[in-house]
Write an enzyme that holds these catalytic residues in place. Structure first.
Site, mmCIF file in Angstrom:
data_model
loop_
_atom_site.group_PDB
_atom_site.id
_atom_site.type_symbol
_atom_site.label_atom_id
_atom_site.label_comp_id
_atom_site.label_asym_id
_atom_site.label_seq_id
_atom_site.Cartn_x
_atom_site.Cartn_y
_atom_site.Cartn_z
ATOM 1 N N GLU A 1 -3.507 5.983 8.953
ATOM 2 C CA GLU A 1 -3.244 5.814 10.390
ATOM 3 C C GLU A 1 -4.028 6.840 11.229
ATOM 4 O O GLU A 1 -3.498 7.888 11.588
ATOM 5 C CB GLU A 1 -1.744 5.933 10.705
ATOM 6 C CG GLU A 1 -1.440 5.671 12.179
ATOM 7 C CD GLU A 1 0.019 5.868 12.559
ATOM 8 O OE1 GLU A 1 0.382 5.492 13.685
ATOM 9 O OE2 GLU A 1 0.787 6.397 11.738
ATOM 10 N N LYS B 1 -3.375 1.381 9.805
ATOM 11 C CA LYS B 1 -2.515 1.285 10.984
ATOM 12 C C LYS B 1 -3.320 1.826 12.164
ATOM 13 O O LYS B 1 -3.650 3.013 12.213
ATOM 14 C CB LYS B 1 -1.213 2.070 10.784
ATOM 15 C CG LYS B 1 -0.259 1.958 11.980
ATOM 16 C CD LYS B 1 1.160 2.412 11.638
ATOM 17 C CE LYS B 1 2.044 2.356 12.882
ATOM 18 N NZ LYS B 1 3.468 2.564 12.595
#
Length: 296
Positions: free
Chosen positions: A177, A214
């Site tokens: 992420e 993400k």
């Protein structure tokens, strides 16, 4: 094997991933939004009791179902606790058929080169070993990008993939992420540099390995299609990043193939003071709106 069942569920199932992983730093704000003020608890343990109560209330809701919710990201404290007398991850997987993930980062380091990398994680191996005692499928770790600084973004992505390889070696699926701050004045420029770096690191990943990504919803619709289609990417999920739920869902609809992994936008409108019916109606509306946007 549970991991293979979970892998197929994430790969082929429809729905989104609920991010229920606020940690020590973000929990007070999450509780305040939920209607629990700071004077309702006087230490960290009491604070985590309150937030676990909120998460358990969400998870045990009938509308929190595997038709629309694919997975849930947990904080370590949540993994260590129980829901309906079962360890949280076991409850999610065995009772709900929802795939559990674990947030593993220890927060962000100081701002430098237009980014914040992750703090060192000396206890990561022990945490991953602990996660393996539960039916946890994967992990999540977050860095933040503010400016289109080539060196800074390269550092963020390199660190993410270095840690991802450590996680893969333990038999877990990493969610990488590298968040681009939605308030960046040069957000698209950051995204261009980020995509180049992600593709470069994916090429260096072994052919039989995969990660999940993400990412912040991009400025340009469909910008991450190359990553969505990449054979070494299991799934690309979107963070809400401070967008309201309606804005985040509208942006998500412009990016087919991405699914939601919202935190703040997911729990928007929930309150401890709501009756069980009001709470269930509110979370059902949220789940349905995010599910519909993730289906496209």
């Amino acid at each position: 094997m549970e991991y293979q069942k979970q892998l197929q569920r994430i790969k082929n199932g429809s729905g989104f991933i609920a991010a229920l992983d606020q940690s020590g730093g973000s929990t007070p704000k999450a509780l305040e939004t939920y209607g629990v003020m700071g004077d309702a608890y006087d230490n960290d343990e009491a604070m985590f009791d309150q937030v676990h109560e909120m998460r358990a209330r969400i998870m045990t809701c009938d509308c929190f179902d595997n038709e629309r919710v694919l997975g849930a990201i947990l904080f370590e404290d949540t993994m260590d606790r129980k829901v309906n007398s079962k360890p949280t991850a076991n409850y999610l997987w065995e009772d709900k058929n929802i795939v559990p993930f674990l947030k593993v980062d220890k927060g962000l380091a100081e701002h430098m080169s237009g980014v914040q990398v992750m703090r060192p994680m000396p206890g990561l191996d022990l945490l991953l070993d602990k996660a393996k005692n539960y039916p946890v499928f994967g992990t999540k770790m977050r860095s933040v990008i503010y400016e289109p600084n080539v060196d800074g973004i390269e550092l963020v992505v390199q660190q993410q993939f270095d840690v991802a390889k450590q996680i893969i070696s333990k038999g877990l699926m990493p969610i990488v992420e590298p968040e681009v701050d939605i308030n960046s004045t040069k957000k698209h420029e950051c995204e261009v540099i980020l995509k180049i770096n992600i593709l470069h690191n994916l090429e260096r990943l072994a052919d039989d390995k995969q990660v999940m990504l993400k990412l912040t919803l991009p400025e340009e619709a469909g910008f991450y299609q190359e990553l969505i289609d990449h054979p070494k990417v299991l799934k690309v999920v979107a963070l809400s990043g401070g967008y309201s739920r309606s804005d985040a869902c509208a942006k998500l609809k412009q990016n087919p193939g991405m699914i939601a992994s919202f935190s703040r936008a997911f729990t928007e409108g929930l309150s401890k003071q709501q009756t069980d019916k009001e709470f269930a109606d509110t979370i059902n509306t949220s789940i349905d709106e995010i599910y519909q946007a993730s289906k496209i």
